[in-house]
Scaffold this motif. Sequence first.
Motif, PDB file in Angstrom:
ATOM      1  N   UNK A  11       0.817  -1.213   0.000  1.00 34.39           N
ATOM      2  CA  UNK A  11       0.000   0.000   0.000  1.00 34.39           C
ATOM      3  C   UNK A  11       0.851   1.264   0.000  1.00 34.39           C
ATOM      4  N   UNK A  12       2.032   1.187   0.579  1.00 33.42           N
ATOM      5  CA  UNK A  12       2.944   2.330   0.527  1.00 33.42           C
ATOM      6  C   UNK A  12       3.349   2.606  -0.920  1.00 33.42           C
ATOM      7  N   UNK A  13       3.689   1.569  -1.662  1.00 36.42           N
ATOM      8  CA  UNK A  13       4.087   1.735  -3.068  1.00 36.42           C
ATOM      9  C   UNK A  13       2.901   2.251  -3.888  1.00 36.42           C
ATOM     10  N   UNK A  58       0.321   9.899  -7.550  1.00 39.86           N
ATOM     11  CA  UNK A  58       0.526  11.220  -8.152  1.00 39.86           C
ATOM     12  C   UNK A  58       1.140  11.164  -9.541  1.00 39.86           C
ATOM     13  N   UNK A  59       2.058  10.207  -9.737  1.00 47.95           N
ATOM     14  CA  UNK A  59       2.704  10.100 -11.047  1.00 47.95           C
ATOM     15  C   UNK A  59       3.445   8.774 -11.134  1.00 47.95           C
ATOM     16  N   UNK A  60       3.668   8.299 -12.331  1.00 46.97           N
ATOM     17  CA  UNK A  60       4.451   7.070 -12.504  1.00 46.97           C
ATOM     18  C   UNK A  60       5.871   7.283 -11.980  1.00 46.97           C
ATOM     19  N   UNK A  61       6.501   6.166 -11.599  1.00 39.71           N
ATOM     20  CA  UNK A  61       7.857   6.247 -11.063  1.00 39.71           C
ATOM     21  C   UNK A  61       8.576   4.922 -11.280  1.00 39.71           C
ATOM     22  N   UNK A  71      11.721   8.593  -3.115  1.00 34.35           N
ATOM     23  CA  UNK A  71      10.517   9.059  -2.423  1.00 34.35           C
ATOM     24  C   UNK A  71      10.450   8.476  -1.010  1.00 34.35           C
ATOM     25  N   UNK A  72      10.770   7.195  -0.873  1.00 32.95           N
ATOM     26  CA  UNK A  72      10.791   6.581   0.447  1.00 32.95           C
ATOM     27  C   UNK A  72      11.761   7.327   1.351  1.00 32.95           C
ATOM     28  N   UNK A  73      12.949   7.602   0.840  1.00 31.53           N
ATOM     29  CA  UNK A  73      13.975   8.250   1.648  1.00 31.53           C
ATOM     30  C   UNK A  73      13.557   9.634   2.122  1.00 31.53           C
ATOM     31  N   UNK A  74      12.799  10.357   1.300  1.00 25.85           N
ATOM     32  CA  UNK A  74      12.420  11.725   1.665  1.00 25.85           C
ATOM     33  C   UNK A  74      11.020  11.834   2.250  1.00 25.85           C
ATOM     34  N   UNK A 110       3.681  -1.380 -16.216  1.00 21.02           N
ATOM     35  CA  UNK A 110       4.842  -0.673 -16.750  1.00 21.02           C
ATOM     36  C   UNK A 110       4.306   0.364 -17.729  1.00 21.02           C
ATOM     37  N   UNK A 111       4.605   1.632 -17.460  1.00 20.37           N
ATOM     38  CA  UNK A 111       4.094   2.708 -18.313  1.00 20.37           C
ATOM     39  C   UNK A 111       5.151   3.225 -19.280  1.00 20.37           C
TER      40      UNK A 111
END
Length: 171
Positions: A5-7, A13-16, A24-27, A55-56
């Motif tokens: 659920x975290x992922x 908000x946007x693909x990554x 993103x996890x780190x910040x 996969x986008x």
Amino acid sequence: MSLRHAVLGLLTNRPASGYDLMKLFETSLAHVWPATQSQVYGELGKLADSGLVEVSAEGPRGRKEYAITESGRSELHRWLTEVEPVRTRRSDSLLRVFFLGELTRVEAKAYLLTEAERSAQQLAGLKEAESAIDWGDDPISVHGRLALEYGKRLSAMHEEWARWAAEQLAP
């Protein structure tokens, strides 16, 4: 909270790519739900296999960018609205407080002061992270600030309590 659920939440908000998600996890989430690179990449594979992400885009050196699917959004919504959060009541550090009577007063007080110092260091780390993050108006920033503030207040409260408790042990 599950890593799944975290992922999914980070992809709303946007693909990554996996690398982007790690940043993103780190910040953002690292203070409440840390994850390793192998965990994130493994979870992306599982999410793709179950149709919750896709996969986008594909780039050089096998770089894949993932986007949340409608099924993924539905799963995240279901989890947010229907699944009761796990509210862990176990605390190894607090359990030790119950048995401080087995230590000398000096040892017990040292334990509590060490707990206070750990909380102070955690608070300092959260404040440092807060100043280093480029906050925006996006949902991750807005709600990330709320979670960070919780961590700061909890750390400050724990430090204050531990110092108070150490004073209670004074002869």
